[in-house]
Design a protein around this motif. Sequence first.
Motif, PDB file in Angstrom:
ATOM      1  N   GLY A 218       0.816  -1.200   0.000  1.00  0.00           N
ATOM      2  CA  GLY A 218       0.000   0.000   0.000  1.00  0.00           C
ATOM      3  C   GLY A 218       0.851   1.251   0.000  1.00  0.00           C
ATOM      4  O   GLY A 218       2.075   1.197   0.155  1.00  0.00           O
ATOM      5  N   ASN A 219       0.169   2.373  -0.191  1.00  0.00           N
ATOM      6  CA  ASN A 219       0.870   3.654  -0.158  1.00  0.00           C
ATOM      7  C   ASN A 219       0.150   4.666   0.708  1.00  0.00           C
ATOM      8  O   ASN A 219       0.361   5.865   0.585  1.00  0.00           O
ATOM      9  CB  ASN A 219       1.053   4.210  -1.576  1.00  0.00           C
ATOM     10  N   GLY A 220      -0.715   4.181   1.610  1.00  0.00           N
ATOM     11  CA  GLY A 220      -1.473   5.072   2.469  1.00  0.00           C
ATOM     12  C   GLY A 220      -2.796   5.489   1.880  1.00  0.00           C
ATOM     13  O   GLY A 220      -3.679   5.950   2.591  1.00  0.00           O
ATOM     14  N   SER A 243       4.846   0.586   0.029  1.00  0.00           N
ATOM     15  CA  SER A 243       5.524  -0.134   1.110  1.00  0.00           C
ATOM     16  C   SER A 243       4.824  -1.456   1.352  1.00  0.00           C
ATOM     17  O   SER A 243       3.597  -1.575   1.169  1.00  0.00           O
ATOM     18  CB  SER A 243       5.524   0.682   2.406  1.00  0.00           C
ATOM     19  N   PHE A 244       5.602  -2.447   1.766  1.00  0.00           N
ATOM     20  CA  PHE A 244       5.028  -3.705   2.226  1.00  0.00           C
ATOM     21  C   PHE A 244       4.570  -3.544   3.674  1.00  0.00           C
ATOM     22  O   PHE A 244       5.172  -2.791   4.452  1.00  0.00           O
ATOM     23  CB  PHE A 244       6.056  -4.835   2.160  1.00  0.00           C
ATOM     24  N   PRO A 280       9.734  -0.293   2.638  1.00  0.00           N
ATOM     25  CA  PRO A 280       9.670   0.230   1.268  1.00  0.00           C
ATOM     26  C   PRO A 280       9.926  -0.864   0.223  1.00  0.00           C
ATOM     27  O   PRO A 280      10.775  -1.734   0.419  1.00  0.00           O
ATOM     28  CB  PRO A 280      10.767   1.292   1.242  1.00  0.00           C
ATOM     29  N   VAL A 281       9.185  -0.790  -0.895  1.00  0.00           N
ATOM     30  CA  VAL A 281       9.307  -1.821  -1.939  1.00  0.00           C
ATOM     31  C   VAL A 281      10.543  -1.613  -2.815  1.00  0.00           C
ATOM     32  O   VAL A 281      10.975  -2.542  -3.512  1.00  0.00           O
ATOM     33  CB  VAL A 281       8.048  -1.859  -2.822  1.00  0.00           C
ATOM     34  N   GLY A 282      11.107  -0.401  -2.814  1.00  0.00           N
ATOM     35  CA  GLY A 282      12.265  -0.120  -3.650  1.00  0.00           C
ATOM     36  C   GLY A 282      11.899   0.680  -4.887  1.00  0.00           C
ATOM     37  O   GLY A 282      10.736   1.021  -5.127  1.00  0.00           O
ATOM     38  N   ALA A 283      12.902   0.965  -5.696  1.00  0.00           N
ATOM     39  CA  ALA A 283      12.716   1.779  -6.898  1.00  0.00           C
ATOM     40  C   ALA A 283      12.105   0.950  -8.020  1.00  0.00           C
ATOM     41  O   ALA A 283      11.985  -0.282  -7.930  1.00  0.00           O
ATOM     42  CB  ALA A 283      14.054   2.361  -7.334  1.00  0.00           C
ATOM     43  N   CYS A 284      11.705   1.608  -9.113  1.00  0.00           N
ATOM     44  CA  CYS A 284      11.172   0.907 -10.281  1.00  0.00           C
ATOM     45  C   CYS A 284      12.151  -0.179 -10.735  1.00  0.00           C
ATOM     46  O   CYS A 284      13.375   0.018 -10.740  1.00  0.00           O
ATOM     47  CB  CYS A 284      10.945   1.890 -11.434  1.00  0.00           C
TER      48      CYS A 284
END
Length: 537
Positions: A218-220, A243-244, A280-284
Amino acid sequence: MQADAAAMRYGDGYIAVVVNNFEIGFDLLLFRVDGTNFTEIPTNHYFNDYYTAVNGYKADTSNYISCAKCHIYDALPIKNGSSLNLIVSAYDLGDVYKIRSDDDVAVAALGTSGTPNPNGPARPAGTFFYGDRVRFLASTSSQTPKSVSWNFGNPEAAPGADPNTLAGGSTGLPVDHQYSGITPATLGGARIVTATSGATIGQTTVALTSGKARVGVGNGTTSFTFITDAASAGRAPIVAGDSFFDGSDGEIEGHYAEWTVDSTTSSKVPYSTNGAHLMPVGACGAHTLTYAAHYGPYANFVTAGGADFRVALSALPYSVQPVAAAVNPVFTTDASSNLVFSSISRVSMDTTSLPTAQAGSLTWHWDLVDSATPENVLLAGPTGTGNITSITPWAVPKTSFNALGIRVRLMISTTALTGACAGKETSKAFTQALNGPDPQITGGCTSGGPPCSFTASSVSGVNTTADNWHYAWSATGPATVAPGLDQNTYAPVFTQTGTYNVTVTVTNAIGSKSVSTPVVITVVSHCPTMTSDNLYP
């Protein structure tokens, strides 16, 4: 006082005696067996009064029953758990009593007392995950509370965690126990929980189960849950800035989360109001996730005693995009019986990955494509430009699904991007293959007669469970034959010889198809078909 015993029964530590008391008539006496001694439990002539209502003994017997054949002839004391019951048999009447005593203790598991993971699924009723704080209550039918000592059936309890035994408890006051020192290999079966008061013991059992690991994204603002395996990770619509979060079973005091994204590992609490639980999931680009829930009481991300109850999702590949196309896996039908597909696509809220102007001018379109060649468009659908919420649902006639393997595709694109998201301007999402039924019937009868058994299967070998097949069986011919159930097998009973047609109509969300096969019956069953609420000689 002189009394003759008409009947005597022992049960679960008690003796019931039916007596003929020459002073007041028939009565029932109850004794508790204490080793080699007996203690009478006063009944205050209740049974004599209730069943025979002897005049003169009670001033008012209007609330009692009296009948010609109400003499007591037998009684049996019996326990249900720690509750003492007394079964009384009179010649015209029978009753079951619950006896209040001063020596009973009952134990019950009330539930859990910790903080549920708000991102986890609803807990099934009566389920206790290892790591939960389980709440127990000892009770008694006595009007006086009893002191009790507890044993929680946790002999491997880790040092520093809740001890297996607890003294100084009392009936009516709940106690909590968080199990510890357990690993997946030693989880075992039900734990026996005991409350002891003197010579009286109350017990219950509690079955601990392993929580299931789940990861949400999710991202909020929007979220996608849950990732539970490599397949769900690969198709998850993950966008830059996401983010996870922990979506696993159990209480937040009962496990901690260990995250490894690519080669970076972090341990976090399952949930916190300040966002400290997010990873955080990280960059593209392409990444790999390993998530592990470590169950049991813990401090500083170490489980008590070092016993590691690890439940993991390992080496899950996923991709981070600036915009992620996604088709709702649950499609509906409209008033014209068209199949309606909708978007659950997501867009990055990180303006450095996807500038605001580009997020507001996305190009999207729907198509039907060949499963074997995803770029082979069989039917072009609607298209449009706008933000992610501008993607309208698509109603597709069922007749469009005229071959196996057809899928719905949603494609979203934006103009050129820079940085890590460069080259990722287009995102595509596909449904599973949307197959109408293609049934065939196999089976038959043995030598022209019973038993007969038929099976419906897919000609192309599709997974009929995944494609949600439903079955309607029938047989027509010289005699009436009962229809079959909604299952892939049919065992008809034929009561006359001749030629019959066995038919199955298979239906799913995409369509319906019927197939038939002839069967020649030369031997019939003379046994009537059993149906509900009918008896046969």
